[in-house]
Design a protein around this motif. Structure first.
Motif, PDB file in Angstrom:
ATOM      1  N   ILE A   1       0.830  -1.199   0.000  1.00  9.59           N
ATOM      2  CA  ILE A   1       0.000   0.000   0.000  1.00  9.59           C
ATOM      3  C   ILE A   1       0.865   1.250   0.000  1.00  9.59           C
ATOM      4  CG2 ILE A   1      -1.636   1.333   1.396  1.00  9.59           C
ATOM      5  CD1 ILE A   1      -2.824  -1.411   2.283  1.00  9.59           C
ATOM      6  N   VAL A   2       1.883   1.270   0.833  1.00 12.87           N
ATOM      7  CA  VAL A   2       2.781   2.429   0.914  1.00 12.87           C
ATOM      8  C   VAL A   2       3.486   2.659  -0.418  1.00 12.87           C
ATOM      9  CG1 VAL A   2       4.949   3.245   1.931  1.00 12.87           C
ATOM     10  CG2 VAL A   2       3.114   2.382   3.402  1.00 12.87           C
ATOM     11  N   GLU A   3       3.964   1.591  -1.038  1.00 17.26           N
ATOM     12  CA  GLU A   3       4.648   1.720  -2.329  1.00 17.26           C
ATOM     13  C   GLU A   3       3.722   2.298  -3.392  1.00 17.26           C
ATOM     14  OE1 GLU A   3       7.057  -1.066  -5.599  1.00 17.26           O
ATOM     15  OE2 GLU A   3       6.356  -1.918  -3.691  1.00 17.26           O
ATOM     16  N   ALA A   4       2.471   1.833  -3.411  1.00 13.90           N
ATOM     17  CA  ALA A   4       1.505   2.328  -4.394  1.00 13.90           C
ATOM     18  C   ALA A   4       1.189   3.803  -4.162  1.00 13.90           C
ATOM     19  CB  ALA A   4       0.221   1.497  -4.336  1.00 13.90           C
ATOM     20  N   LEU A   5       1.082   4.210  -2.903  1.00 17.88           N
ATOM     21  CA  LEU A   5       0.782   5.608  -2.593  1.00 17.88           C
ATOM     22  C   LEU A   5       1.977   6.512  -2.891  1.00 17.88           C
ATOM     23  CD1 LEU A   5      -1.325   5.232   0.667  1.00 17.88           C
ATOM     24  CD2 LEU A   5      -2.106   6.130  -1.542  1.00 17.88           C
ATOM     25  N   ARG A   6       3.172   6.026  -2.680  1.00 16.42           N
ATOM     26  CA  ARG A   6       4.347   6.837  -3.029  1.00 16.42           C
ATOM     27  C   ARG A   6       4.398   7.060  -4.546  1.00 16.42           C
ATOM     28  NH1 ARG A   6       7.147   8.201   1.224  1.00 16.42           N
ATOM     29  NH2 ARG A   6       7.400   6.783   3.011  1.00 16.42           N
ATOM     30  N   ALA A   7       4.038   6.044  -5.303  1.00 16.24           N
ATOM     31  CA  ALA A   7       3.967   6.208  -6.757  1.00 16.24           C
ATOM     32  C   ALA A   7       2.886   7.227  -7.128  1.00 16.24           C
ATOM     33  CB  ALA A   7       3.688   4.866  -7.430  1.00 16.24           C
ATOM     34  N   ALA A   8       1.748   7.194  -6.412  1.00 13.46           N
ATOM     35  CA  ALA A   8       0.675   8.160  -6.662  1.00 13.46           C
ATOM     36  C   ALA A   8       1.133   9.577  -6.351  1.00 13.46           C
ATOM     37  CB  ALA A   8      -0.546   7.801  -5.818  1.00 13.46           C
ATOM     38  N   ALA A   9       1.923   9.729  -5.292  1.00 11.36           N
ATOM     39  CA  ALA A   9       2.407  11.056  -4.905  1.00 11.36           C
ATOM     40  C   ALA A   9       3.350  11.637  -5.951  1.00 11.36           C
ATOM     41  CB  ALA A   9       3.115  10.978  -3.554  1.00 11.36           C
ATOM     42  N   ALA A  10       3.997  10.765  -6.722  1.00 14.38           N
ATOM     43  CA  ALA A  10       4.938  11.221  -7.748  1.00 14.38           C
ATOM     44  C   ALA A  10       4.278  11.394  -9.116  1.00 14.38           C
ATOM     45  CB  ALA A  10       6.091  10.219  -7.865  1.00 14.38           C
ATOM     46  N   ALA A  11       2.970  11.188  -9.205  1.00 13.16           N
ATOM     47  CA  ALA A  11       2.272  11.284 -10.488  1.00 13.16           C
ATOM     48  C   ALA A  11       2.303  12.713 -11.025  1.00 13.16           C
ATOM     49  CB  ALA A  11       0.829  10.808 -10.339  1.00 13.16           C
ATOM     50  N   ALA A  12       2.222  12.839 -12.341  1.00 13.40           N
ATOM     51  CA  ALA A  12       2.329  14.146 -12.986  1.00 13.40           C
ATOM     52  C   ALA A  12       1.100  15.023 -12.771  1.00 13.40           C
ATOM     53  CB  ALA A  12       2.552  13.950 -14.487  1.00 13.40           C
ATOM     54  N   VAL A  13       0.018  14.468 -12.209  1.00 15.51           N
ATOM     55  CA  VAL A  13      -1.218  15.228 -12.051  1.00 15.51           C
ATOM     56  C   VAL A  13      -1.070  16.369 -11.061  1.00 15.51           C
ATOM     57  CG1 VAL A  13      -2.135  13.762 -10.195  1.00 15.51           C
ATOM     58  CG2 VAL A  13      -3.716  15.004 -11.696  1.00 15.51           C
ATOM     59  N   TRP A  14      -0.164  16.235 -10.097  1.00 14.78           N
ATOM     60  CA  TRP A  14      -0.048  17.233  -9.039  1.00 14.78           C
ATOM     61  C   TRP A  14       0.752  18.445  -9.502  1.00 14.78           C
ATOM     62  CZ3 TRP A  14      -3.390  15.411  -5.795  1.00 14.78           C
ATOM     63  CH2 TRP A  14      -3.501  14.038  -5.578  1.00 14.78           C
ATOM     64  N   GLU A  15       0.429  19.604  -8.887  1.00 18.02           N
ATOM     65  CA  GLU A  15       1.232  20.807  -9.138  1.00 18.02           C
ATOM     66  C   GLU A  15       2.661  20.581  -8.658  1.00 18.02           C
ATOM     67  OE1 GLU A  15      -0.411  24.292  -7.416  1.00 18.02           O
ATOM     68  OE2 GLU A  15      -1.702  24.723  -9.136  1.00 18.02           O
ATOM     69  N   SER A  16       2.778  19.919  -7.504  1.00 25.24           N
ATOM     70  CA  SER A  16       4.077  19.550  -6.976  1.00 25.24           C
ATOM     71  C   SER A  16       3.885  18.253  -6.214  1.00 25.24           C
ATOM     72  CB  SER A  16       4.632  20.629  -6.034  1.00 25.24           C
ATOM     73  OG  SER A  16       3.734  20.875  -4.975  1.00 25.24           O
ATOM     74  N   ALA A  17       4.947  17.530  -5.987  1.00 21.83           N
ATOM     75  CA  ALA A  17       4.837  16.229  -5.307  1.00 21.83           C
ATOM     76  C   ALA A  17       4.255  16.405  -3.928  1.00 21.83           C
ATOM     77  CB  ALA A  17       6.211  15.576  -5.201  1.00 21.83           C
ATOM     78  N   ALA A  18       3.388  15.432  -3.525  1.00 23.41           N
ATOM     79  CA  ALA A  18       2.820  15.473  -2.181  1.00 23.41           C
ATOM     80  C   ALA A  18       3.943  15.314  -1.170  1.00 23.41           C
ATOM     81  CB  ALA A  18       1.816  14.332  -1.994  1.00 23.41           C
ATOM     82  N   ARG A  19       3.763  15.957  -0.006  1.00 26.33           N
ATOM     83  CA  ARG A  19       4.786  15.851   1.035  1.00 26.33           C
ATOM     84  C   ARG A  19       4.783  14.433   1.594  1.00 26.33           C
ATOM     85  NH1 ARG A  19       2.813  21.108   2.073  1.00 26.33           N
ATOM     86  NH2 ARG A  19       4.403  22.702   1.930  1.00 26.33           N
TER      87      ARG A  19
END
Length: 252
Positions: free
Chosen positions: A234-252
């Motif tokens: 779950i953590v690995e999948a969420l870290r990949a989501a945080a790095a997705a191009a959709v965000w203005e900047s990477a989630a903290r």
């Protein structure tokens, strides 16, 4: 000689209009926090308004469809405002949909999308797990900031000034507890809820900003036993989501 712009800035009518808008927004925030629970006297007290002022404000909100009141005098958000919110929510959900589909494929668990609205998280999309025992939240529902993975993640995504503004609306004890929960999220990049919001359910989440400034959280809730066994995935999948191009900047 003063310019027209300067005159507008000091115009008493303009100031009065801004004050009314500010009060209306604050009243709607209060109603959204406790839909169907607050009466006129409750809202007036929380906003520090005289009863007559609160009555005029709420009558106006009801008249334009931004609020509704039941036979017992309790207020909820009005259909007109909810229609606008639904359109906004659908737009935000569509932007993040590819991200949560990837998380759902990687984890096999329920994946939620929620948006920071006032002092709550507003659920706008969800992919349900196929497990018979799974965590499910209603689209359109609202979760508190304290003790939830999505709430902690969203607060951690705010800058210091924005965070201070949210905490200033809380009691001193609540502000302290929220600040304590945010620190490890900013340090580690993920937020966790281990049986805090709902007994037997744990969750992890990340948050970021979409273009336009909306703070949006992606979270994965699951029965605690299964969450513990599959936490690394779950953590690995969420870290990949945080790095997705959709965000203005990477989630903290």
């Amino acid at each position: 000689m003063a310019t027209a712009e300067e005159n507008r800035q000091v115009d008493p009518e303009s100031r009065d209009g801004l004050q009314v808008l500010s009060r209306a927004a604050s009243a709607l925030d209060e109603i959204a926090t406790a839909p169907g629970q607050l009466r006129l006297v409750d809202i007036g007290a929380q906003l520090g308004l005289a009863k007559s002022t609160a009555r005029r404000l709420l009558v106006g909100l009801v008249d334009v469809g931004f609020a509704a009141v039941d036979s017992a005098g309790r207020y909820r958000l009005g259909d007109r405002l909810l229609g606008l919110s639904s359109a906004d929510g659908a737009h935000l959900a569509a932007a993040v949909r590819p991200v949560i589909e990837a998380v759902a494929d990687a984890t096999g668990e329920t994946v939620d999308v929620s948006v920071l609205r006032g002092d709550q998280m507003w659920f706008v999309d969800q992919i349900e797990s196929t497990h018979r025992l799974r965590a499910v939240s209603a689209i359109g529902g609202r979760f508190p900031l304290l003790g939830t993975a999505n709430g902690k993640a969203a607060l951690a995504a705010l800058d210091d000034a924005e965070l201070d503004a949210v905490l200033a609306r809380q009691s001193s004890d609540m502000a302290r507890r929220l600040r304590d929960q945010i620190s490890p999220v900013r340090a580690g990049g993920l937020a966790f809820d281990r049986d805090e919001h709902t007994a037997g359910i744990s969750a992890a989440g990340i948050a970021g900003r979409l273009p336009g400034g909306h703070v949006v959280a992606v979270s994965v809730p699951a029965p605690t036993d299964r969450f513990t066994l599959r936490e690394e995935v779950i953590v690995e999948a969420l870290r990949a989501a945080a790095a997705a191009a959709v965000w203005e900047s990477a989630a903290r």
